[in-house]
Structures are given as structure tokens and as C-alpha cells.
Design an enzyme around this catalytic site. Structure first.
Site, mmCIF file in Angstrom:
data_model
loop_
_atom_site.group_PDB
_atom_site.id
_atom_site.type_symbol
_atom_site.label_atom_id
_atom_site.label_comp_id
_atom_site.label_asym_id
_atom_site.label_seq_id
_atom_site.Cartn_x
_atom_site.Cartn_y
_atom_site.Cartn_z
ATOM 1 N N CYS A 180 -3.508 -2.152 -10.680
ATOM 2 C CA CYS A 180 -3.720 -0.753 -10.277
ATOM 3 C C CYS A 180 -4.547 0.000 -11.323
ATOM 4 C CB CYS A 180 -2.381 -0.053 -10.072
ATOM 5 S SG CYS A 180 -2.594 1.656 -9.534
ATOM 6 N N ARG A 207 -6.120 -3.162 3.500
ATOM 7 C CA ARG A 207 -6.726 -2.242 4.463
ATOM 8 C C ARG A 207 -6.853 -2.859 5.859
ATOM 9 N NH1 ARG A 207 -11.984 -1.141 1.372
ATOM 10 N NH2 ARG A 207 -11.507 -3.294 0.814
ATOM 11 N N ASN A 239 -7.200 -11.759 -2.666
ATOM 12 C CA ASN A 239 -7.114 -10.415 -2.102
ATOM 13 C C ASN A 239 -8.464 -9.721 -2.204
ATOM 14 O OD1 ASN A 239 -6.098 -7.273 -3.310
ATOM 15 N ND2 ASN A 239 -5.936 -7.842 -1.182
ATOM 16 N N GLY A 240 -8.821 -9.041 -1.101
ATOM 17 C CA GLY A 240 -10.071 -8.277 -1.072
ATOM 18 C C GLY A 240 -10.913 -8.611 0.136
ATOM 19 N N MET A 299 0.829 -1.200 0.000
ATOM 20 C CA MET A 299 0.000 0.000 0.000
ATOM 21 C C MET A 299 0.859 1.245 0.000
ATOM 22 S SD MET A 299 -2.733 -1.029 2.847
ATOM 23 C CE MET A 299 -1.471 -1.944 3.699
ATOM 24 N N VAL A 300 0.623 2.068 -0.956
ATOM 25 C CA VAL A 300 1.326 3.333 -1.023
ATOM 26 C C VAL A 300 1.119 4.094 0.277
ATOM 27 C CG1 VAL A 300 1.443 5.528 -2.250
ATOM 28 C CG2 VAL A 300 1.062 3.410 -3.505
HETATM 29 C C1 LIG Z 1 -3.656 3.044 0.493
HETATM 30 C C2 LIG Z 1 -3.608 1.911 -0.490
HETATM 31 C C3 LIG Z 1 -2.502 1.758 -1.285
HETATM 32 C C4 LIG Z 1 -2.427 0.702 -2.198
HETATM 33 N N1 LIG Z 1 -1.289 0.521 -2.937
HETATM 34 C C5 LIG Z 1 -1.184 -0.578 -3.745
HETATM 35 C C6 LIG Z 1 0.003 -0.862 -4.440
HETATM 36 O O1 LIG Z 1 0.982 -0.139 -4.359
HETATM 37 N N2 LIG Z 1 0.048 -1.976 -5.208
HETATM 38 C C7 LIG Z 1 -1.022 -2.826 -5.326
HETATM 39 O O2 LIG Z 1 -0.949 -3.839 -6.020
HETATM 40 N N3 LIG Z 1 -2.169 -2.562 -4.691
HETATM 41 C C8 LIG Z 1 -2.271 -1.476 -3.888
HETATM 42 N N4 LIG Z 1 -3.430 -1.232 -3.230
HETATM 43 C C9 LIG Z 1 -4.578 -2.152 -3.415
HETATM 44 C C10 LIG Z 1 -4.517 -3.243 -2.358
HETATM 45 O O3 LIG Z 1 -3.325 -3.971 -2.472
HETATM 46 C C11 LIG Z 1 -5.665 -4.203 -2.467
HETATM 47 O O4 LIG Z 1 -5.633 -4.813 -3.731
HETATM 48 C C12 LIG Z 1 -7.036 -3.568 -2.258
HETATM 49 O O5 LIG Z 1 -7.000 -2.582 -1.256
HETATM 50 C C13 LIG Z 1 -8.033 -4.644 -1.874
HETATM 51 O O6 LIG Z 1 -7.606 -5.324 -0.722
HETATM 52 P P1 LIG Z 1 -8.235 -5.022 0.731
HETATM 53 O O7 LIG Z 1 -9.698 -5.248 0.605
HETATM 54 O O8 LIG Z 1 -7.542 -6.001 1.637
HETATM 55 O O9 LIG Z 1 -7.919 -3.603 1.069
HETATM 56 C C14 LIG Z 1 -3.515 -0.185 -2.324
HETATM 57 C C15 LIG Z 1 -4.640 -0.009 -1.527
HETATM 58 C C16 LIG Z 1 -4.700 1.018 -0.619
HETATM 59 C C17 LIG Z 1 -5.925 1.178 0.251
#
Ligand SMILES: Cc1cc2nc3c(=O)[nH]c(=O)nc-3n(C[C@H](O)[C@H](O)[C@H](O)COP(=O)(O)O)c2cc1C
Length: 396
Positions: free
Chosen positions: A97, A221, A196-197, A1-2
Site C-alpha cells: 500500500c 478492480r 496481481n494487476g 479493496m477498501v
Molecule cells: C478501491 C481499492 C481498494 C484497495 N484496497 C487494498 C487493500 O486494502 N489492500 C491491498 O493490498 N490492496 C488494495 N488495493 C490494491 C489492489 O489490491 C490491487 O493491488 C491493485 O488495484 C491492482 O490490482 P488490479 O489491477 O486488479 O486492480 C485496493 C485497490 C482499490 C482499487
């Protein structure tokens, strides 16, 4: 996550039991030509280009960190991956992305619409690297189109596929479509598939695996909200997690504003009155004081902070301050850089089931940097990855 998943955050997740951590997407050209600088005291490794710390890591995470690449070109992808190959355990191609800066350059989710290019990049990486290659995608609306793509991706020889169970246009608030993973898992019997998700609790892990057959799961998250989600014993309080994160941030000289940002994302409580002093802090000393870590800061932190800030600081543009008080202009600059994703690395995290088959050992160095006894070796989905016939083995 960025922005969230920088080095101290990744180390904390590993300490709590995550098996693997992913960096954020780092763009190929931003790492190619970067200078690798090692801070002797802390062991922190920085890849510096111009005035930017493009990627920061530490030997203690080497066996567990996967470097995520943003790229649209096989040659650039390989050059970028080669630059960091010695410091990471694997390289991941981001094909999920949906952000404009990514797709406009033909990267991220744009690659899903250009499978020839996507597969050419993966093939180049698989052939050219001595470490495993993985890939992260989303799903298409169309089931057959998705299955066709994953078959092609699997044929490139990657060792694991992460599927964010949303389409490119779906918002994070929309429920992840776990049901779409089942077909993919069945289609790829020899390839570990990471779901993932919407993994927000440990209990979600088993449910996700039962419902989909996924090898393991990745949370973004859920970990940002509370990195102790990985603890088998249960989540820790906001203050406990904040203290642990702060210690690691001090030890690794993480950019102060980034540390504060992570802390404020972690728990709703960190925005409450009891965290007021933390919220007002403008430098590590104040932050540490606010958390009862004054002594820790004086003994552990102060030297490392000043030592490590030097390499990048000398190359900084005038007025840019890496640590301590930061002007509004500098803060804005930092925010812009981080939103651009290539500057501050971050992590997505894999949680494994407790009964996974192979144990990975934490690097001995981790004891020193984490400043505590190492936890029992983390069991890992790496076992499944290693068993895949086409897979290169993640170091375990
Ligand atoms: C703040 C933030 C930054 C993210 N940065 C990336 C990233 O750099 N590379 C990536 O593949 N996904 C990135 N994602 C997406 C997450 O890896 C993930 O695919 C998405 O949030 C769904 O997963 P979750 O439901 O567990 O949050 C980012 C998500 C968030 C919220």
C-alpha cells in the site's frame, strides 16, 4: 479493496467461483482488543471496537478468507492476527500500500524499504500462528533489488507471495508489468506466486499464467466492476449481480451505504436511468423494492437487519445510524472511516485455473447464508500452496 470488498461482496465472489478472498488492510491496533460478537440468527461475526465494526465475517467464508494486516511491528502483528485466527484461513502482510496513512506509519509499501522489519514481522507470524501466512508486495524499479527482497521474504516460511506488478509510484492506470513476475517466479521455485494487476477478464488468467508462470492471479478492480468475473460460465448482467449482492447484504446486515457504494461501483449501467430508483434509495426497503425484492426483504431481511444492528448501534455515538436513512454528517463520517481503511474490510480475490488440482469444500453453512444451492466445489490454487515444502497448509 477498501470499501468495496466487505462481507457480502466477498461472499458473492466466492459464490461465483473465487477460490480465496482477502480482506482489506486492517491495522493491527484497530483489531487488538476488539470484542467478537456473533449474531445468532445470521451467524455474522463482528469484531467491534468502540463504535466501529472493525472486521465482519461469517463462518461460510472461514475456509477461504485471508485477513490482511497493516502493521509495522512484529508483536502487534501477532497480537492482531491471534485475535482473528479462529475465524480466518490465513493472514496476509500488506507491503504494497503506497497511501500516506500507511507508509507514514512504516506500514504497507514502507516495509519494502525496511526488509529487516518486514521479515521480522513475517517470521513472528509464521512462528506464532497455526494458520498460513502470506505477503503482498509491489516491485522495485531495480530487478536485482526485487529478487533480493523476495528471496528474503520466501525464507521466512510464508506459504504464498502476491506481487502487484507495479512499483510504489505507479498509478493504477499504468499498465501492470507482468513481465517482471517471470524472474520472481523462477527465483522462488518452491513458493506459490500470485500475480496481481490488470486482470479484468477470465481470459486474462491463462494469459497471465502462460506469460509469467504465476501460480494463480488476484484481481481487485476487475471484481469490483463485476464480481461474476469468477464464473466459469461467463459474466452476469448488472441487474443479476446487483440482486445477488443486495440479498447477501440484507442477510448479513451490511451497512446500507456501503452496499449502495458497492453496487454503484459494479457496472456502468448502475449509474444509468434504469437504475435510477436504486440510486435514489436511502434504505434497504427502497433498494429491495427497486430490484423487485420487496417480498424477500419482508421475509428474509427485516429481522436480521434489526437484530444485527443492535450490538454496534448501542455503542454508536449519538446520531450515527447504521442502517436506513443516513444524514450527510453520518455519511461523511462513514466515508472518512472507510477511506482510512481500517473500518470496512474488503477483498482482493484469487481466480484459479479450472484445472487446479485440489478441491475445496464450501462450508455447509454457506448454503443457508447464500440462500441457494452451493456451486460445485471450487478448485483452487490452494493445491499449489499446500505443495510448497515450507508451506503451512491452508485448510482445504
Ligand atoms: C478501491 C481499492 C481498494 C484497495 N484496497 C487494498 C487493500 O486494502 N489492500 C491491498 O493490498 N490492496 C488494495 N488495493 C490494491 C489492489 O489490491 C490491487 O493491488 C491493485 O488495484 C491492482 O490490482 P488490479 O489491477 O486488479 O486492480 C485496493 C485497490 C482499490 C482499487
Amino acid at each position: 479493496m477498501v470499501r468495496v470488498g466487505t462481507l457480502p461482496f466477498r461472499l458473492l465472489c466466492l459464490e461465483y467461483g473465487a477460490d480465496l478472498v482477502w480482506t482489506s488492510e486492517i491495522i493491527d491496533k484497530s483489531i487488538i482488543g476488539a470484542t467478537r460478537v456473533v449474531d445468532e440468527k445470521s451467524g455474522v461475526i463482528s469484531y467491534i471496537k468502540g463504535d466501529k465494526d472493525v472486521f465482519t465475517t461469517h463462518p461460510s467464508e472461514k475456509e477461504k478468507v485471508v485477513f490482511q494486516l497493516g502493521t509495522a511491528d512484529p508483536d502487534l502483528a501477532l497480537a492482531a492476527a491471534k485475535a482473528v485466527e479462529g475465524d480466518v484461513s490465513g493472514v496476509d502482510l500488506n507491503c504494497g500500500c503506497p497511501k500516506k496513512f500507511s507508509v507514514a506509519g512504516g506500514m504497507g509499501a514502507a516495509l519494502m524499504s525496511d526488509p529487516d522489519r518486514l521479515c521480522a514481522i513475517l517470521e513472528k507470524l509464521v512462528q506464532g500462528l497455526d494458520i498460513p501466512v502470506t505477503c503482498k508486495i509491489r516491485v522495485f524499479d531495480d530487478v536485482d533489488q526485487t529478487l533480493h527482497l523476495v528471496r528474503r521474504i520466501a525464507a521466512t516460511g510464508i506459504c504464498a507471495l502476491t506481487v502487484h506488478c507495479r512499483t510504489k509510484v505507479m498509478r493504477p492506470s499504468e499498465k501492470a508489468m507482468w513481465h517482471r513476475l517471470k524472474d520472481i517466479v523462477e527465483e522462488l521455485p518452491d513458493l506459490p506466486v500470485i500475480l496481481n494487476g490488470d486482470i479484468f477478464e477470465r481470459s486474462d488468467v491463462q494469459r497471465a499464467r502462460d506469460e509469467t508462470g504465476a501460480t494463480s492471479v488476484m484481481t481487485a478492480r476487475g471484481a469490483a466492476a463485476n464480481p461474476s468475473i469468477f464464473r466459469a460460465e461467463g459474466k452476469l448482467s448488472a441487474m443479476e449481480t446487483a440482486v445477488a449482492l443486495t440479498k447477501l447484504a440484507v442477510q448479513t446486515s451490511n451497512v446500507f451505504l456501503n452496499t449502495k457504494y458497492i453496487l454503484l461501483q459494479m457496472h456502468p449501467e448502475t449509474k444509468s436511468k434504469s437504475f435510477e430508483i436504486l440510486n435514489k434509495s436511502r434504505r434497504y426497503k427502497e433498494m429491495c423494492d427497486a430490484m423487485g425484492l420487496s417480498e424477500y426483504y419482508e421475509t428474509e431481511g427485516i429481522h436480521l437487519i434489526h437484530e444485527r444492528s443492535e450490538p454496534a448501534k448501542t455503542k454508536n455515538k449519538p446520531g450515527r445510524v447504521r442502517l436506513g436513512a443516513v444524514s450527510t454528517a453520518n455519511k461523511r463520517k462513514l466515508d472518512e472511516e472507510q477511506d482510512g481503511s481500517s473500518v470496512v474490510q474488503s477483498a482482493n480475490l484469487v481466480i484459479s485455473e479450472q484445472s487446479a488440482k485440489v478441491e475445496t469444500k464450501l462450508d455447509v453453512d454457506q448454503k443457508s447464508i447464500l440462500g441457494s444451492e452451493t456451486k460445485p466445489p471450487a478448485s483452487a490454487e490452494i493445491a499449489d500452496i499446500a505443495e510448497a515444502p515450507a508451506a503451512k497448509r491452508l485448510k482445504a
